[in-house]
Design a protein around this motif. Structure first.
Motif, PDB file in Angstrom:
ATOM      1  N   GLU A 118     -14.593  -6.660  22.935  1.00  0.00           N
ATOM      2  CA  GLU A 118     -15.545  -5.553  22.856  1.00  0.00           C
ATOM      3  C   GLU A 118     -15.095  -4.516  21.843  1.00  0.00           C
ATOM      4  OE1 GLU A 118     -16.699  -3.374  26.447  1.00  0.00           O
ATOM      5  OE2 GLU A 118     -17.109  -5.346  27.319  1.00  0.00           O
ATOM      6  N   GLU A 119     -13.804  -4.170  21.956  1.00  0.00           N
ATOM      7  CA  GLU A 119     -13.292  -3.151  21.052  1.00  0.00           C
ATOM      8  C   GLU A 119     -13.274  -3.636  19.623  1.00  0.00           C
ATOM      9  OE1 GLU A 119      -9.716  -1.035  22.292  1.00  0.00           O
ATOM     10  OE2 GLU A 119     -10.217  -1.697  24.317  1.00  0.00           O
ATOM     11  N   ARG A 120     -13.021  -4.945  19.485  1.00  0.00           N
ATOM     12  CA  ARG A 120     -13.018  -5.505  18.141  1.00  0.00           C
ATOM     13  C   ARG A 120     -14.404  -5.399  17.533  1.00  0.00           C
ATOM     14  NH1 ARG A 120      -9.644 -10.180  19.113  1.00  0.00           N
ATOM     15  NH2 ARG A 120     -11.579 -11.045  19.880  1.00  0.00           N
ATOM     16  N   GLY A 121     -15.385  -5.742  18.333  1.00  0.00           N
ATOM     17  CA  GLY A 121     -16.760  -5.611  17.873  1.00  0.00           C
ATOM     18  C   GLY A 121     -17.087  -4.176  17.542  1.00  0.00           C
ATOM     19  N   LEU A 122     -16.630  -3.288  18.378  1.00  0.00           N
ATOM     20  CA  LEU A 122     -16.894  -1.872  18.163  1.00  0.00           C
ATOM     21  C   LEU A 122     -16.304  -1.410  16.847  1.00  0.00           C
ATOM     22  CD1 LEU A 122     -18.054   0.722  19.529  1.00  0.00           C
ATOM     23  CD2 LEU A 122     -15.730   1.174  20.298  1.00  0.00           C
ATOM     24  N   SER A 123     -15.035  -1.763  16.620  1.00  0.00           N
ATOM     25  CA  SER A 123     -14.412  -1.283  15.392  1.00  0.00           C
ATOM     26  C   SER A 123     -15.066  -1.904  14.171  1.00  0.00           C
ATOM     27  CB  SER A 123     -12.919  -1.571  15.408  1.00  0.00           C
ATOM     28  OG  SER A 123     -12.700  -2.947  15.201  1.00  0.00           O
ATOM     29  N   ASN A 124     -15.538  -3.115  14.329  1.00  0.00           N
ATOM     30  CA  ASN A 124     -16.273  -3.750  13.233  1.00  0.00           C
ATOM     31  C   ASN A 124     -17.515  -2.954  12.878  1.00  0.00           C
ATOM     32  OD1 ASN A 124     -17.380  -5.535  11.418  1.00  0.00           O
ATOM     33  ND2 ASN A 124     -18.229  -6.878  13.008  1.00  0.00           N
ATOM     34  N   VAL A 125     -18.304  -2.631  13.885  1.00  0.00           N
ATOM     35  CA  VAL A 125     -19.528  -1.877  13.631  1.00  0.00           C
ATOM     36  C   VAL A 125     -19.214  -0.491  13.104  1.00  0.00           C
ATOM     37  CG1 VAL A 125     -21.623  -0.962  14.654  1.00  0.00           C
ATOM     38  CG2 VAL A 125     -20.752  -3.147  15.410  1.00  0.00           C
ATOM     39  N   LEU A 126     -18.180   0.124  13.654  1.00  0.00           N
ATOM     40  CA  LEU A 126     -17.850   1.473  13.203  1.00  0.00           C
ATOM     41  C   LEU A 126     -17.470   1.494  11.730  1.00  0.00           C
ATOM     42  CD1 LEU A 126     -15.934   3.019  16.221  1.00  0.00           C
ATOM     43  CD2 LEU A 126     -18.328   3.238  15.584  1.00  0.00           C
ATOM     44  N   SER A 127     -16.765   0.462  11.299  1.00  0.00           N
ATOM     45  CA  SER A 127     -16.412   0.454   9.879  1.00  0.00           C
ATOM     46  C   SER A 127     -17.637   0.189   9.011  1.00  0.00           C
ATOM     47  CB  SER A 127     -15.310  -0.569   9.599  1.00  0.00           C
ATOM     48  OG  SER A 127     -15.777  -1.868   9.837  1.00  0.00           O
ATOM     49  N   ARG A 128     -18.566  -0.599   9.534  1.00  0.00           N
ATOM     50  CA  ARG A 128     -19.818  -0.798   8.799  1.00  0.00           C
ATOM     51  C   ARG A 128     -20.612   0.496   8.704  1.00  0.00           C
ATOM     52  NH1 ARG A 128     -21.983  -6.130   8.418  1.00  0.00           N
ATOM     53  NH2 ARG A 128     -20.329  -7.635   8.808  1.00  0.00           N
ATOM     54  N   ILE A 129     -20.550   1.253   9.780  1.00  0.00           N
ATOM     55  CA  ILE A 129     -21.252   2.535   9.773  1.00  0.00           C
ATOM     56  C   ILE A 129     -20.678   3.451   8.703  1.00  0.00           C
ATOM     57  CG2 ILE A 129     -21.518   4.685  11.071  1.00  0.00           C
ATOM     58  CD1 ILE A 129     -22.049   2.977  13.550  1.00  0.00           C
ATOM     59  N   SER A 130     -19.361   3.499   8.629  1.00  0.00           N
ATOM     60  CA  SER A 130     -18.794   4.401   7.628  1.00  0.00           C
ATOM     61  C   SER A 130     -19.051   3.888   6.217  1.00  0.00           C
ATOM     62  CB  SER A 130     -17.309   4.629   7.885  1.00  0.00           C
ATOM     63  OG  SER A 130     -16.579   3.461   7.628  1.00  0.00           O
ATOM     64  N   GLU A 131     -19.129   2.571   6.067  1.00  0.00           N
ATOM     65  CA  GLU A 131     -19.499   2.027   4.753  1.00  0.00           C
ATOM     66  C   GLU A 131     -20.884   2.487   4.339  1.00  0.00           C
ATOM     67  OE1 GLU A 131     -17.141  -2.135   5.350  1.00  0.00           O
ATOM     68  OE2 GLU A 131     -19.211  -2.254   4.632  1.00  0.00           O
ATOM     69  N   LEU A 132     -21.795   2.374   5.286  1.00  0.00           N
ATOM     70  CA  LEU A 132     -23.175   2.769   4.994  1.00  0.00           C
ATOM     71  C   LEU A 132     -23.262   4.252   4.686  1.00  0.00           C
ATOM     72  CD1 LEU A 132     -26.113   1.923   4.783  1.00  0.00           C
ATOM     73  CD2 LEU A 132     -26.320   2.164   7.252  1.00  0.00           C
ATOM     74  N   CYS A 133     -22.503   5.048   5.427  1.00  0.00           N
ATOM     75  CA  CYS A 133     -22.490   6.486   5.175  1.00  0.00           C
ATOM     76  C   CYS A 133     -21.937   6.776   3.785  1.00  0.00           C
ATOM     77  CB  CYS A 133     -21.668   7.215   6.234  1.00  0.00           C
ATOM     78  SG  CYS A 133     -22.468   7.270   7.843  1.00  0.00           S
ATOM     79  N   ASP A 134     -20.920   6.039   3.396  1.00  0.00           N
ATOM     80  CA  ASP A 134     -20.383   6.198   2.048  1.00  0.00           C
ATOM     81  C   ASP A 134     -21.448   5.884   1.016  1.00  0.00           C
ATOM     82  OD1 ASP A 134     -17.965   6.999   2.891  1.00  0.00           O
ATOM     83  OD2 ASP A 134     -16.908   5.108   2.512  1.00  0.00           O
ATOM     84  N   ALA A 135     -22.127   4.783   1.228  1.00  0.00           N
ATOM     85  CA  ALA A 135     -23.139   4.355   0.267  1.00  0.00           C
ATOM     86  C   ALA A 135     -24.232   5.398   0.114  1.00  0.00           C
ATOM     87  CB  ALA A 135     -23.734   3.018   0.696  1.00  0.00           C
ATOM     88  N   LEU A 136     -24.485   6.125   1.171  1.00  0.00           N
ATOM     89  CA  LEU A 136     -25.546   7.132   1.149  1.00  0.00           C
ATOM     90  C   LEU A 136     -25.008   8.521   0.818  1.00  0.00           C
ATOM     91  CD1 LEU A 136     -27.443   5.879   4.298  1.00  0.00           C
ATOM     92  CD2 LEU A 136     -28.506   6.134   2.072  1.00  0.00           C
ATOM     93  N   ASN A 137     -23.714   8.585   0.497  1.00  0.00           N
ATOM     94  CA  ASN A 137     -23.076   9.868   0.202  1.00  0.00           C
ATOM     95  C   ASN A 137     -23.282  10.884   1.309  1.00  0.00           C
ATOM     96  OD1 ASN A 137     -21.921   9.270  -2.330  1.00  0.00           O
ATOM     97  ND2 ASN A 137     -23.978   9.325  -3.219  1.00  0.00           N
ATOM     98  N   LEU A 138     -23.103  10.436   2.514  1.00  0.00           N
ATOM     99  CA  LEU A 138     -23.318  11.328   3.639  1.00  0.00           C
ATOM    100  C   LEU A 138     -22.021  12.051   3.995  1.00  0.00           C
ATOM    101  CD1 LEU A 138     -25.494   8.972   5.812  1.00  0.00           C
ATOM    102  CD2 LEU A 138     -26.247  11.073   4.723  1.00  0.00           C
ATOM    103  N   PRO A 139     -22.131  13.298   4.413  1.00  0.00           N
ATOM    104  CA  PRO A 139     -20.927  14.036   4.802  1.00  0.00           C
ATOM    105  C   PRO A 139     -20.280  13.442   6.047  1.00  0.00           C
ATOM    106  CG  PRO A 139     -22.903  15.285   5.327  1.00  0.00           C
ATOM    107  CD  PRO A 139     -23.335  14.115   4.506  1.00  0.00           C
ATOM    108  N   ASP A 140     -19.031  13.838   6.270  1.00  0.00           N
ATOM    109  CA  ASP A 140     -18.265  13.267   7.373  1.00  0.00           C
ATOM    110  C   ASP A 140     -18.911  13.501   8.728  1.00  0.00           C
ATOM    111  OD1 ASP A 140     -16.463  12.313   5.637  1.00  0.00           O
ATOM    112  OD2 ASP A 140     -14.948  13.862   5.974  1.00  0.00           O
ATOM    113  N   ASN A 141     -19.494  14.668   8.898  1.00  0.00           N
ATOM    114  CA  ASN A 141     -20.025  14.955  10.231  1.00  0.00           C
ATOM    115  C   ASN A 141     -21.146  13.989  10.597  1.00  0.00           C
ATOM    116  OD1 ASN A 141     -21.707  16.213   8.278  1.00  0.00           O
ATOM    117  ND2 ASN A 141     -22.643  17.411   9.900  1.00  0.00           N
ATOM    118  N   VAL A 142     -21.873  13.525   9.605  1.00  0.00           N
ATOM    119  CA  VAL A 142     -22.925  12.549   9.897  1.00  0.00           C
ATOM    120  C   VAL A 142     -22.305  11.217  10.313  1.00  0.00           C
ATOM    121  CG1 VAL A 142     -24.911  11.315   8.986  1.00  0.00           C
ATOM    122  CG2 VAL A 142     -24.487  13.646   8.268  1.00  0.00           C
TER     123      VAL A 142
END
Length: 315
Positions: A118-142
């Motif tokens: 479960e945690e592995r899946g979670l960390s996988n998704v979380l890193s994808r989320i931060s990738e997407l945020c990077d791609a969109l130039n979103l600030p850290d709080n988002v």
DNA sequence: ATGGTTTTTACTGCGTC
DNA sequence: GACGCGGTAAAAACCAT
């Protein structure tokens, strides 16, 4: 997925989770090896007490915090381990070089297994989320907000058997709205490589299940500021557009209308009044709406309000 | 699913440079 | 002629029911 969730009985005629090929090997020893990629699995039935105990000790040293060890260790009765026998799939002993390699692999395997699936899946998704945020130039709080949203939805089992891509896009979009950062669904969809419609579906799901109340889209003012920023427009235009927008905030004008189109109209009108005079074409393009929409919004604003000189002076 | 609303697509005509 | 602008009809997308 099926590999991990099958029962013990049928778990041995499975495909390799790495490359998909059929696993071969010694079912008595509980080892199965993928002939192509070298993936090795050990059945839980054969996980003898000796290495299990060692693992517990190792775990206690390495893991400071986490789920109870029994839970983390057992992976719901299914675990993957590289065997210690140092033989290949035909029972022959491995040469020293290979032994070293396998030893390394085993170490990593056991380390990564200390985190449950479960945690592995979670960390996988979380890193994808931060990738997407990077791609969109979103600030850290988002990004933080998005991660938080996903954590909650994982906890509430909303994310269960849902597309990871869809969930990341939806959580990121929702995070934008919660943080008042103006990113359109279109932009998030584009950055995640998804169809706008399916992102919207996931978004509605997350909104309904995780975020109990409706999160309004960013205000027209936010869109104006963003538009001015991305199009590098004179800040006088922005200022005027903002005052114009505030003074004419009116349900007749704004209700049911896409904020991006309205923002484009205000920016266009302001640019004309200030003397910068951007072409409709450009404003529409930056706002990602059509010229027609810009015109329609302009007409509605001008139909309902007489824009007097004061606006221009009160800069 | 449906119907009402909004946006887009595609096209036209007008004035100006 | 090319460009910016305004308008329109019809298609498409969207949204609440």
């Amino acid at each position: 997925m099926s590999v991990w969730s099958t029962s013990r009985d049928e778990g041995f005629t499975n495909a390799c989770p790495v490359c998909g090929n059929r696993l071969i090997g010694d079912s008595e020893k509980g080892e199965q090896v993928c002939p192509t990629c070298g993936y090795v699995t050990l059945a839980p039935a054969d996980s003898g007490p000796e290495w299990k105990a060692m693992d517990l000790e190792e775990k206690n040293k390495r893991v400071r915090v986490g789920a109870p060890t029994t839970l983390a260790l057992h992976d719901y009765g299914l675990t993957t381990e590289i065997g210690r026998t140092m033989r290949d799939s035909h029972g022959k002993y491995l040469d020293p070089a290979m032994r070293a390699t396998v030893e390394k692999m085993r170490k990593w395997q056991s380390r990564s297994r200390t985190i449950n699936s479960e945690e592995r899946g979670l960390s996988n998704v979380l890193s994808r989320i931060s990738e997407l945020c990077d791609a969109l130039n979103l600030p850290d709080n988002v990004a933080e907000t998005a991660a938080q949203i996903y954590r909650v939805s994982a906890k509430k089992k909303v994310a269960k058997s849902k597309s990871i891509l869809g969930m990341t896009a939806a959580t990121v979009y929702l995070a934008c709205r919660k943080c008042g950062v103006s990113r359109t669904l279109k932009e998030v969809a584009r950055a995640s490589g998804m169809e706008k419609g399916s992102v919207a579906r996931y978004f509605r799901l997350v909104l309904k299940e995780v975020e109990k109340e409706y999160v309004p889209p960013p205000s027209v003012e936010k869109y104006i500021s963003k538009l001015v920023n991305v199009a590098k427009i004179d800040s006088r235009v922005e200022h005027l557009a903002l005052t114009l927008s505030r003074k004419t905030s009116d349900s007749r004008i704004s209700s049911g209308k896409a904020p991006a189109g309205l923002a484009a109209a205000y920016v266009y009108l302001s640019s004309v009044m200030v003397g910068a005079h951007l072409p409709q074409r450009e404003v529409a393009e930056f706002a990602e709406v059509t010229e027609v929409t810009v015109r329609n919004r302009c007409r509605e604003i001008l139909d309902n309000y007489v824009i007097r000189q004061e606006f221009m002076q009160s800069k």
